[in-house]
Design an enzyme around this catalytic site. Structure first.
Site, PDB file in Angstrom:
ATOM      1  CG  ASP A   1      -2.081   2.337   3.091  1.00 46.84           C
ATOM      2  OD1 ASP A   1      -1.876   1.130   3.172  1.00 46.84           O
ATOM      3  OD2 ASP A   1      -1.168   3.168   3.044  1.00 46.84           O
TER       4      ASP A   1
ATOM      5  CG  ASP B   1      -1.593   8.428  -8.124  1.00 47.08           C
ATOM      6  OD1 ASP B   1      -2.404   8.226  -7.204  1.00 47.08           O
ATOM      7  OD2 ASP B   1      -0.658   9.238  -8.024  1.00 47.08           O
TER       8      ASP B   1
ATOM      9  CD  GLU C   1      -9.980   6.868  -0.319  1.00 47.42           C
ATOM     10  OE1 GLU C   1     -10.131   7.355  -1.462  1.00 47.42           O
ATOM     11  OE2 GLU C   1      -9.135   7.281   0.485  1.00 47.42           O
ATOM     12  CG  ASP C   2      -8.010   5.513  -4.134  1.00 44.71           C
ATOM     13  OD1 ASP C   2      -8.162   5.736  -2.913  1.00 44.71           O
ATOM     14  OD2 ASP C   2      -7.063   5.993  -4.786  1.00 44.71           O
TER      15      ASP C   2
ATOM     16  NE  ARG D   1      -4.214  10.065 -10.929  1.00 46.23           N
ATOM     17  CZ  ARG D   1      -4.288  10.005  -9.603  1.00 46.23           C
ATOM     18  NH1 ARG D   1      -5.061   9.108  -9.031  1.00 46.23           N
ATOM     19  NH2 ARG D   1      -3.601  10.836  -8.854  1.00 46.23           N
TER      20      ARG D   1
ATOM     21  CB  VAL E   1      -2.248  -1.633  -6.144  1.00 47.79           C
ATOM     22  CG1 VAL E   1      -1.839  -2.964  -5.551  1.00 47.79           C
ATOM     23  CG2 VAL E   1      -3.161  -0.876  -5.193  1.00 47.79           C
TER      24      VAL E   1
ATOM     25  CE  LYS F   1      -1.802  -0.821  -0.289  1.00 50.87           C
ATOM     26  NZ  LYS F   1      -0.643   0.093  -0.330  1.00 50.87           N
TER      27      LYS F   1
HETATM   28  P1  IMP Z   1      -4.843   6.194   4.282  1.00 49.93           P
HETATM   29  O1  IMP Z   1      -5.137   7.538   4.868  1.00 49.93           O
HETATM   30  O2  IMP Z   1      -3.496   5.692   4.686  1.00 49.93           O
HETATM   31  O3  IMP Z   1      -5.913   5.180   4.503  1.00 49.93           O
HETATM   32  O4  IMP Z   1      -4.651   6.473   2.758  1.00 49.93           O
HETATM   33  C1  IMP Z   1      -5.520   6.248   1.799  1.00 49.93           C
HETATM   34  C2  IMP Z   1      -5.038   6.943   0.530  1.00 49.93           C
HETATM   35  O5  IMP Z   1      -3.696   6.591   0.229  1.00 49.93           O
HETATM   36  C3  IMP Z   1      -5.814   6.497  -0.652  1.00 49.93           C
HETATM   37  O6  IMP Z   1      -6.849   7.391  -0.904  1.00 49.93           O
HETATM   38  C4  IMP Z   1      -4.800   6.520  -1.766  1.00 49.93           C
HETATM   39  O7  IMP Z   1      -4.827   7.778  -2.381  1.00 49.93           O
HETATM   40  C5  IMP Z   1      -3.481   6.366  -1.112  1.00 49.93           C
HETATM   41  N1  IMP Z   1      -2.903   5.021  -1.255  1.00 49.93           N
HETATM   42  C6  IMP Z   1      -2.604   4.141  -0.282  1.00 49.93           C
HETATM   43  N2  IMP Z   1      -2.066   3.020  -0.762  1.00 49.93           N
HETATM   44  C7  IMP Z   1      -2.033   3.178  -2.095  1.00 49.93           C
HETATM   45  C8  IMP Z   1      -1.590   2.327  -3.183  1.00 49.93           C
HETATM   46  O8  IMP Z   1      -1.120   1.185  -3.042  1.00 49.93           O
HETATM   47  N3  IMP Z   1      -1.725   2.845  -4.427  1.00 49.93           N
HETATM   48  C9  IMP Z   1      -2.231   4.078  -4.667  1.00 49.93           C
HETATM   49  N4  IMP Z   1      -2.654   4.892  -3.686  1.00 49.93           N
HETATM   50  C10 IMP Z   1      -2.561   4.447  -2.422  1.00 49.93           C
HETATM   51 MG    MG Z   2      -7.006   8.630  -2.441  1.00 50.06          MG
END
Ligand code: IMP
Ligand code: MG
Length: 181
Positions: free
Chosen positions: A101, A157, A97-98, A163, A151, A129
């Site tokens: 969040d 992206d 996973e990138d 990207r 970011v 994060k």
């Molecule tokens: P989560 O479900 O909130 O943990 O979301 C994770 C996903 O949100 C990641 O796979 C990213 O695609 C996207 N994401 C969250 N923050 C960022 C950021 O700062 N830049 C780019 N993508 C983000």
């Molecule tokens: Mg993602």
């Protein structure tokens, strides 16, 4: 200097070192075993490509698309929109996973892969994060902890912008506003 760059959060050299370290850990842990690397598209494609080219274990590659983001904000309900081609019963999985969040994407994916019968599911995250976490996720490999910024770069992206950058950069307010969809 890129127009919408506020600051560099992680340099390409730092990424390279961390990616090498992760590959070494995976080579040690899965020595003599088979692994399925599952990349979460699109954000993890660069990260996973760099790691798997340094693996000397038996590895197969799959992808999932999980959507929930627009304008850097989650709608809280991740949807899996590209499914796996083969069964994963009794397989060792490493999810790439990138960025983690709120944690909702990974919680949903992990639950889904277990429901599909995976033996073991590990998570390798390029970035985390922690200040934004809403659900607890057990991250096995986490390369960089970053502040609460939007970011882009190294596959990540913001509404498809950024990207291709080699460094991971934080977007400035102008970028966040002008690239809004
Ligand atoms: P989560 O479900 O909130 O943990 O979301 C994770 C996903 O949100 C990641 O796979 C990213 O695609 C996207 N994401 C969250 N923050 C960022 C950021 O700062 N830049 C780019 N993508 C983000
Ligand atoms: Mg993602």
């Amino acid at each position: 200097m890129i127009k919408y760059q506020k600051s560099v959060i992680v340099t390409k050299e730092e990424i390279e070192t961390a990616v090498n370290g992760l590959a070494k850990q995976l080579n040690d842990k899965y020595k003599g075993k088979e692994v399925i690397a599952i990349g979460l598209l699109k954000g993890a494609f660069v990260f996973m490509a760099d790691v798997i080219r340094q693996l000397d274990i038996d590895v197969q590659v799959e992808f999932l698309i999980v959507k929930s983001y627009k304008n850097g904000r989650t709608n809280g309900k991740p949807q899996i929109v590209l499914d796996l081609k083969k069964g994963i019963t009794e397989k060792n999985i490493v999810i790439f996973e990138d960025i983690i969040d709120t944690g909702r994407t990974l919680a949903a994916v992990k639950e889904y892969l277990k429901y599909k019968g995976a033996k073991d599911v590990e998570i390798a995250a390029l970035l985390t994060k922690p200040s934004r976490r809403e659900v607890v996720v057990d991250i096995d490999y986490s390369l960089f902890t970053i502040p609460n910024e939007i970011v882009v770069g190294y596959g990540l992206d913001y509404n498809e912008y950024g990207r291709q950058f080699s460094n991971i950069i934080a977007l400035n307010d102008a970028g966040i506003e002008e690239l809004k969809e």
